[in-house]
Design a protein around this motif. Structure first.
Motif, short mmCIF file in Angstrom:
data_model
loop_
_atom_site.label_atom_id
_atom_site.label_comp_id
_atom_site.label_asym_id
_atom_site.label_seq_id
_atom_site.Cartn_x
_atom_site.Cartn_y
_atom_site.Cartn_z
N PRO A 289 -15.74 72.88 33.96
CA PRO A 289 -14.54 73.33 33.23
C PRO A 289 -14.10 72.37 32.13
O PRO A 289 -13.38 72.78 31.21
N GLY A 290 -14.53 71.11 32.18
CA GLY A 290 -14.13 70.17 31.15
C GLY A 290 -15.07 70.16 29.96
O GLY A 290 -14.84 69.42 28.99
N GLY A 291 -16.10 70.99 30.00
CA GLY A 291 -17.07 71.02 28.91
C GLY A 291 -16.56 71.80 27.71
O GLY A 291 -15.48 72.40 27.74
N THR A 292 -17.37 71.80 26.68
CA THR A 292 -17.02 72.48 25.42
C THR A 292 -18.01 73.59 25.14
O THR A 292 -19.22 73.41 25.36
N VAL A 293 -17.53 74.72 24.65
CA VAL A 293 -18.40 75.81 24.21
C VAL A 293 -18.12 76.08 22.74
O VAL A 293 -16.97 76.34 22.35
N VAL A 294 -19.16 76.01 21.93
CA VAL A 294 -19.07 76.41 20.53
C VAL A 294 -19.68 77.80 20.44
O VAL A 294 -20.85 77.99 20.80
N TYR A 295 -18.90 78.77 19.99
CA TYR A 295 -19.35 80.17 20.02
C TYR A 295 -19.47 80.73 18.61
O TYR A 295 -18.57 80.56 17.78
N ARG A 296 -20.59 81.41 18.37
CA ARG A 296 -20.77 82.15 17.12
C ARG A 296 -21.21 83.57 17.45
O ARG A 296 -22.24 83.77 18.09
N ASP A 297 -20.41 84.53 17.00
CA ASP A 297 -20.75 85.95 17.11
C ASP A 297 -21.40 86.34 15.79
O ASP A 297 -20.71 86.59 14.79
N LEU A 298 -22.71 86.37 15.77
CA LEU A 298 -23.44 86.59 14.52
C LEU A 298 -23.35 88.02 14.02
O LEU A 298 -23.66 88.28 12.85
N ALA A 299 -22.90 88.94 14.88
CA ALA A 299 -22.69 90.32 14.43
C ALA A 299 -21.31 90.49 13.81
O ALA A 299 -21.16 91.14 12.77
N ALA A 300 -20.30 89.90 14.44
CA ALA A 300 -18.93 90.03 13.93
C ALA A 300 -18.70 89.17 12.69
O ALA A 300 -17.96 89.57 11.79
N GLU A 301 -19.32 88.00 12.66
CA GLU A 301 -19.17 87.09 11.52
C GLU A 301 -20.57 86.64 11.09
O GLU A 301 -21.01 85.54 11.43
#
Length: 216
Positions: free
Chosen positions: A34-46
């Motif tokens: 839970p203390g980790g980081t997620v970098v998210y990219r939605d390549l369809a939406a953006e």
């Protein structure tokens, strides 16, 4: 704290099979770490723009020697490459469209593949990074099936991600996803449901495993 780079490329939003499986992986990762980081990219939406000549050729010049124009052209490539380099693990949703990956995922790859940095050098900056690819497809392309040999998702990504970039790649493949909506495939619905269940279970297991391993 471990960092996950999560990419989705399906056009189907909440109805997407690949997104359901990447979401299961991410949920397991976050519950375990839970203390980790997620970098998210939605390549369809953006969608990321296709690689332009200026950005391509700027990649052949040392950043220290960039002109103002080259620096501006290379900015997005630099950002995307750095996101991948800083991640401890990468998660990619890569559904099959017309036998291959989406153009949006291809655009991301074109930016991130950089000779002398991520490919083409003994010091490839992404080498060894655990990468999970959810390669969903509407039918089956497994050995012995009528469409064996026309899957250009897994072989291509294996070659580029593992062979050229040196990533440690693991594939999860939910298949026959069109069975519930294609009357001609109605007999395959039980197999499709089993494939989806297996993919979700595998994603959850792998998400937990990697989170434990990388946060230890």
């Amino acid at each position: 704290m471990a960092k996950l780079l999560h990419l989705d490329s399906s056009l189907n939003g909440d109805a997407s099979h690949s997104r359901a499986v990447t979401a299961a992986f991410r949920a397991a990762w976050e519950s375990e770490h839970p203390g980790g980081t997620v970098v998210y990219r939605d390549l369809a939406a953006e969608a990321i723009p296709h690689l332009a000549a200026a950005a391509y050729y700027a990649g052949q010049v040392s950043p220290a020697e960039h002109s103002p124009e080259q620096k501006a052209a290379f900015e997005l490539r630099g950002t995307l490459i750095q996101e991948a380099e800083e991640a401890d693990a990468i998660l990619i949703g890569a559904p099959m469209y017309n036998y291959t990956i989406s153009s949006t995922l291809k655009a991301w790859l074109d930016h991130v593949v950089l000779y002398g940095r991520t490919v083409g050098t003994p010091d490839r900056t992404l080498a060894g990074k655990p990468t999970t690819v959810v390669a969903s497809r509407g039918g089956s392309y497994a050995p012995g099936t009528p469409r064996e040999g026309v899957d250009y998702v897994q072989p291509y990504l294996e070659h580029l991600l593992a062979g050229e970039m040196g990533l440690d790649v693991h594939f999860i493949i939910p298949e026959l996803t069109l069975a519930p909506v294609n009357p001609a495939m109605a007999d395959l619905i039980p197999l499709a449901e089993a494939s989806r269940a297996k993919a979700l279970e595998e994603a959850e297991s792998r998400g937990k495993q990697l989170a434990r391993q990388l946060s230890a």
